[in-house]
Scaffold this motif. Structure first.
Motif, PDB file in Angstrom:
ATOM      1  N   ARG A 114      77.419 -57.315   2.481  1.00 11.55           N
ATOM      2  CA  ARG A 114      76.858 -55.692   2.203  1.00 11.55           C
ATOM      3  C   ARG A 114      77.196 -56.596   0.345  1.00 11.55           C
ATOM      4  NH1 ARG A 114      81.303 -52.975   0.516  1.00 11.55           N
ATOM      5  NH2 ARG A 114      79.750 -51.345  -0.475  1.00 11.55           N
ATOM      6  N   ALA A 115      77.299 -56.377  -0.561  1.00  9.72           N
ATOM      7  CA  ALA A 115      77.977 -56.128  -1.862  1.00  9.72           C
ATOM      8  C   ALA A 115      79.735 -56.025  -1.519  1.00  9.72           C
ATOM      9  CB  ALA A 115      77.765 -56.005  -2.660  1.00  9.72           C
ATOM     10  N   ALA A 116      80.396 -56.999  -2.318  1.00  8.71           N
ATOM     11  CA  ALA A 116      82.231 -56.735  -2.134  1.00  8.71           C
ATOM     12  C   ALA A 116      82.370 -55.731  -2.886  1.00  8.71           C
ATOM     13  CB  ALA A 116      82.557 -58.185  -1.901  1.00  8.71           C
ATOM     14  N   GLY A 117      83.047 -54.676  -2.269  1.00  5.97           N
ATOM     15  CA  GLY A 117      83.441 -53.565  -3.770  1.00  5.97           C
ATOM     16  C   GLY A 117      84.011 -52.102  -2.525  1.00  5.97           C
ATOM     17  N   PRO A 118      84.253 -51.118  -3.355  1.00  8.38           N
ATOM     18  CA  PRO A 118      85.060 -50.057  -2.559  1.00  8.38           C
ATOM     19  C   PRO A 118      83.515 -49.355  -1.976  1.00  8.38           C
ATOM     20  CG  PRO A 118      84.760 -50.110  -4.878  1.00  8.38           C
ATOM     21  CD  PRO A 118      84.535 -51.150  -4.764  1.00  8.38           C
ATOM     22  N   VAL A 119      83.848 -48.953  -0.470  1.00  3.06           N
ATOM     23  CA  VAL A 119      82.552 -47.893   0.176  1.00  3.06           C
ATOM     24  C   VAL A 119      83.517 -46.591   0.096  1.00  3.06           C
ATOM     25  CG1 VAL A 119      81.996 -47.055   2.133  1.00  3.06           C
ATOM     26  CG2 VAL A 119      82.403 -49.811   1.753  1.00  3.06           C
ATOM     27  N   SER A 120      81.938 -45.341  -0.629  1.00  4.53           N
ATOM     28  CA  SER A 120      81.973 -44.248  -0.992  1.00  4.53           C
ATOM     29  C   SER A 120      81.310 -43.746   0.162  1.00  4.53           C
ATOM     30  CB  SER A 120      81.722 -43.744  -1.587  1.00  4.53           C
ATOM     31  OG  SER A 120      82.635 -44.387  -3.522  1.00  4.53           O
ATOM     32  N   GLU A 121      80.565 -44.032   0.944  1.00  6.76           N
ATOM     33  CA  GLU A 121      80.015 -43.054   2.051  1.00  6.76           C
ATOM     34  C   GLU A 121      78.963 -44.217   3.031  1.00  6.76           C
ATOM     35  OE1 GLU A 121      76.957 -39.735  -0.052  1.00  6.76           O
ATOM     36  OE2 GLU A 121      75.787 -41.104   1.495  1.00  6.76           O
ATOM     37  N   VAL A 122      79.213 -43.789   4.328  1.00  6.75           N
ATOM     38  CA  VAL A 122      78.518 -44.352   5.210  1.00  6.75           C
ATOM     39  C   VAL A 122      76.908 -43.932   6.064  1.00  6.75           C
ATOM     40  CG1 VAL A 122      78.787 -46.501   7.636  1.00  6.75           C
ATOM     41  CG2 VAL A 122      80.174 -45.970   5.626  1.00  6.75           C
ATOM     42  N   ARG A 123      76.606 -43.877   5.790  1.00  7.38           N
ATOM     43  CA  ARG A 123      75.319 -43.379   7.125  1.00  7.38           C
ATOM     44  C   ARG A 123      74.781 -44.021   8.199  1.00  7.38           C
ATOM     45  NH1 ARG A 123      69.930 -42.940   7.507  1.00  7.38           N
ATOM     46  NH2 ARG A 123      68.948 -40.508   7.830  1.00  7.38           N
ATOM     47  N   VAL A 124      75.121 -43.367   9.131  1.00  2.92           N
ATOM     48  CA  VAL A 124      75.213 -44.243  10.432  1.00  2.92           C
ATOM     49  C   VAL A 124      73.840 -42.860  11.148  1.00  2.92           C
ATOM     50  CG1 VAL A 124      75.476 -44.771  12.975  1.00  2.92           C
ATOM     51  CG2 VAL A 124      77.284 -44.504  10.785  1.00  2.92           C
ATOM     52  N   ASP A 125      72.913 -43.831  12.235  1.00  5.04           N
ATOM     53  CA  ASP A 125      71.829 -43.435  12.617  1.00  5.04           C
ATOM     54  C   ASP A 125      71.895 -44.066  14.048  1.00  5.04           C
ATOM     55  OD1 ASP A 125      69.885 -41.688  13.356  1.00  5.04           O
ATOM     56  OD2 ASP A 125      68.326 -42.052  12.326  1.00  5.04           O
ATOM     57  N   GLN A 126      71.607 -43.702  15.163  1.00  6.47           N
ATOM     58  CA  GLN A 126      71.338 -43.956  16.032  1.00  6.47           C
ATOM     59  C   GLN A 126      70.674 -42.934  17.456  1.00  6.47           C
ATOM     60  OE1 GLN A 126      72.680 -44.428  19.448  1.00  6.47           O
ATOM     61  NE2 GLN A 126      73.938 -42.672  19.038  1.00  6.47           N
ATOM     62  N   ASP A 127      70.087 -44.122  18.052  1.00  6.43           N
ATOM     63  CA  ASP A 127      69.406 -42.802  19.668  1.00  6.43           C
ATOM     64  C   ASP A 127      69.667 -44.154  20.677  1.00  6.43           C
ATOM     65  OD1 ASP A 127      67.145 -44.241  17.868  1.00  6.43           O
ATOM     66  OD2 ASP A 127      65.737 -42.840  18.421  1.00  6.43           O
ATOM     67  N   PHE A 128      70.482 -44.781  21.054  1.00 10.56           N
ATOM     68  CA  PHE A 128      70.480 -45.280  22.232  1.00 10.56           C
ATOM     69  C   PHE A 128      69.742 -44.851  23.572  1.00 10.56           C
ATOM     70  CE2 PHE A 128      74.156 -47.739  20.419  1.00 10.56           C
ATOM     71  CZ  PHE A 128      73.412 -47.971  19.249  1.00 10.56           C
ATOM     72  N   PHE A 129      68.820 -45.059  23.979  1.00  7.96           N
ATOM     73  CA  PHE A 129      68.410 -44.989  25.483  1.00  7.96           C
ATOM     74  C   PHE A 129      67.556 -43.243  25.760  1.00  7.96           C
ATOM     75  CE2 PHE A 129      72.353 -47.463  25.812  1.00  7.96           C
ATOM     76  CZ  PHE A 129      71.792 -48.645  26.027  1.00  7.96           C
TER      77      PHE A 129
END
Length: 166
Positions: A114-129
């Motif tokens: 991703r672009a370098a710089g501060p991170v404010s928000e991370v959205r994760v989604d996963q649905d394994f198995f």
């Protein structure tokens, strides 16, 4: 007589605890985001005895074993398709970087940028198995710099957002 009953009960609990310790199906994902470089590293860890039954669905024409290269490729594709991460509203494209199979331990690594710089928000989604284990539980740890946030996913869990504003 009471001491014998107590000793027997304690022995039963000690012997039963290893069997009860791993009744469900679970895994751990660790995401590390380096704000200075923009590198995103993702590591998925599982027990082989949780993964191999899923191979009958993921690779139905192959051996349900991580020793089968086609079954392993199907697992890698499943993880790549079913794990999504957005950093500050931008989806990070991930690519497979390797795997480590050691006894009952399975580790599959992905990376992106991703672009370098501060991170404010991370959205994760996963649905394994989800079509194999109705009790699958995934712990996802997201580390940005020296701050780590943790979320849990179970079947039906929607995408989750972690904030890293200080």
């Amino acid at each position: 007589m009471m001491r014998l009953a107590t000793a027997l009960a304690a022995t039963f609990l000690v012997l039963a605890s290893p069997a009860a310790a791993h009744r469900g199906n679970s895994g751990l994902t660790v995401v590390e985001i380096d704000p200075a470089t923009g590198v995103v590293a993702v590591t998925h860890r599982f027990y082989a005895h949780d993964v191999e039954p899923a191979l009958t669905v993921l690779a139905p024409n192959e051996q349900p074993s991580l020793d089968d290269p086609e079954a392993l490729a199907a697992l890698q594709a499943h993880l790549g398709e079913r794990f999504r991460i957005d950093v500050d509203g931008v989806t990070v494209a991930l690519h497979l970087t390797g795997e480590t199979l050691a006894g009952d331990n399975v580790r599959i690594d992905f990376a992106g940028e991703r672009a370098a710089g501060p991170v404010s928000e991370v959205r994760v989604d996963q649905d394994f198995f989800s079509d194999v284990h109705d009790d699958m539980e995934m712990q996802v740890n997201v580390r940005v710099g020296d701050v780590t946030r943790t979320v849990l996913f179970r079947p039906g869990t929607q995408a989750q957002v972690m904030r890293f504003d200080r």
